[in-house]
Scaffold this motif. Structure first.
Motif, PDB file in Angstrom:
ATOM      1  N   ILE A   8       0.855  -1.185   0.000  1.00 23.29           N
ATOM      2  CA  ILE A   8       0.000   0.000   0.000  1.00 23.29           C
ATOM      3  C   ILE A   8       0.891   1.236   0.000  1.00 23.29           C
ATOM      4  N   GLY A  46      -4.707   5.279   3.545  1.00 23.37           N
ATOM      5  CA  GLY A  46      -4.448   3.887   3.205  1.00 23.37           C
ATOM      6  C   GLY A  46      -5.061   2.889   4.164  1.00 23.37           C
ATOM      7  N   HIS A  49      -7.915   0.477   3.029  1.00 19.97           N
ATOM      8  CA  HIS A  49      -7.388  -0.556   2.134  1.00 19.97           C
ATOM      9  C   HIS A  49      -6.711  -1.662   2.949  1.00 19.97           C
ATOM     10  N   ALA A  62       3.122  -1.332   4.011  1.00 18.05           N
ATOM     11  CA  ALA A  62       2.710   0.026   3.671  1.00 18.05           C
ATOM     12  C   ALA A  62       3.928   0.936   3.645  1.00 18.05           C
ATOM     13  N   VAL A  84      -1.185  -1.111  -4.243  1.00 12.26           N
ATOM     14  CA  VAL A  84      -2.354  -0.236  -4.137  1.00 12.26           C
ATOM     15  C   VAL A  84      -1.840   1.174  -3.880  1.00 12.26           C
TER      16      VAL A  84
END
Length: 214
Positions: A8, A46, A49, A62, A84
């Motif tokens: 992410i 984020g 997600h 992340a 993502v």
């Protein structure tokens, strides 16, 4: 969770007048713009997600887009086969994808990676106000074409026969319960498909190409 991990990328840095919250103030005779930082950009775009991936028992890491640009975190599809990229309401002032970020993404996809891009102003920034290189990236790499700055309602519904067909219509926001303003409407470049429409309209809210969802 074991197995490949999703990366992410938090790339929502915007904090300006354009994202202030409009609040009715009858005593003042109208509305005022409020700087509710937690509703403008709490630095957690984020998180929804991540919560969704956790619910699916999918492992994830992340990072920030800045960490990618400095090379501290590599974009490597053998480590993170899916990325993502979370942009929130990032727009022209802060850039959705800088030239350097575009190069990173193209190299990642060229090596076999898959990309999901989430954001309200990507087409506005790259395809409407962007340079020729920005438009090439948006249309050729992300696989979409800008149609309008505002798709209309913030509720969306799946396209008939699309990959999301069968799910119920739903609304989206910035993760804090605050509706996204001016979400772009896209169209799919040749060979790609749409998967969501703004509810009650024919305006696409999501485009899918072989390696990218935007």
């Amino acid at each position: 969770a074991s197995g490949p991990r999703v990366l992410i990328v938090h790339a929502f840095d915007r904090l300006d007048r354009g994202v202030l919250v409009s609040q009715p103030e009858p005593d003042l005779g109208g509305t005022v713009l409020r700087m509710f930082l937690g509703r403008i950009n709490a630095g957690r775009a984020g998180v929804p997600h991540a919560e969704a991936l956790d619910t699916l028992d999918v492992g994830f890491d992340a990072t920030s887009n800045e960490a990618l640009l400095t090379g501290r975190v590599p974009l490597d599809p053998t480590v993170h086969p899916v990325v993502v990229w979370v942009l929130g309401e990032e727009s022209t002032a802060d850039e959705t994808f800088s030239s350097a970020e575009q190069s990173l993404v193209e190299a990642y996809l060229g090596a076999g990676g898959r990309l999901i891009v989430s954001g309200a102003e990507i087409g506005w920034d790259l395809d409407w106000f962007g340079s020729a290189a920005d438009r090439t990236f948006f249309r050729g790499v992300l696989g979409a074409r800008y149609v309008a700055d505002d798709g209309g309602p913030t509720a969306v519904e799946p396209t008939n026969g699309g990959v999301l067909d069968g799910i119920a219509p739903f609304s989206f926001d910035d993760g804090t319960g605050t509706p996204i303003e001016y979400p772009d409407a896209f169209d799919a470049e040749t060979g790609n498909t749409t998967c969501l429409l703004y509810q009650g309209t024919s305006s696409p809210a999501c485009v899918i190409s072989p390696q990218v969802v935007v």
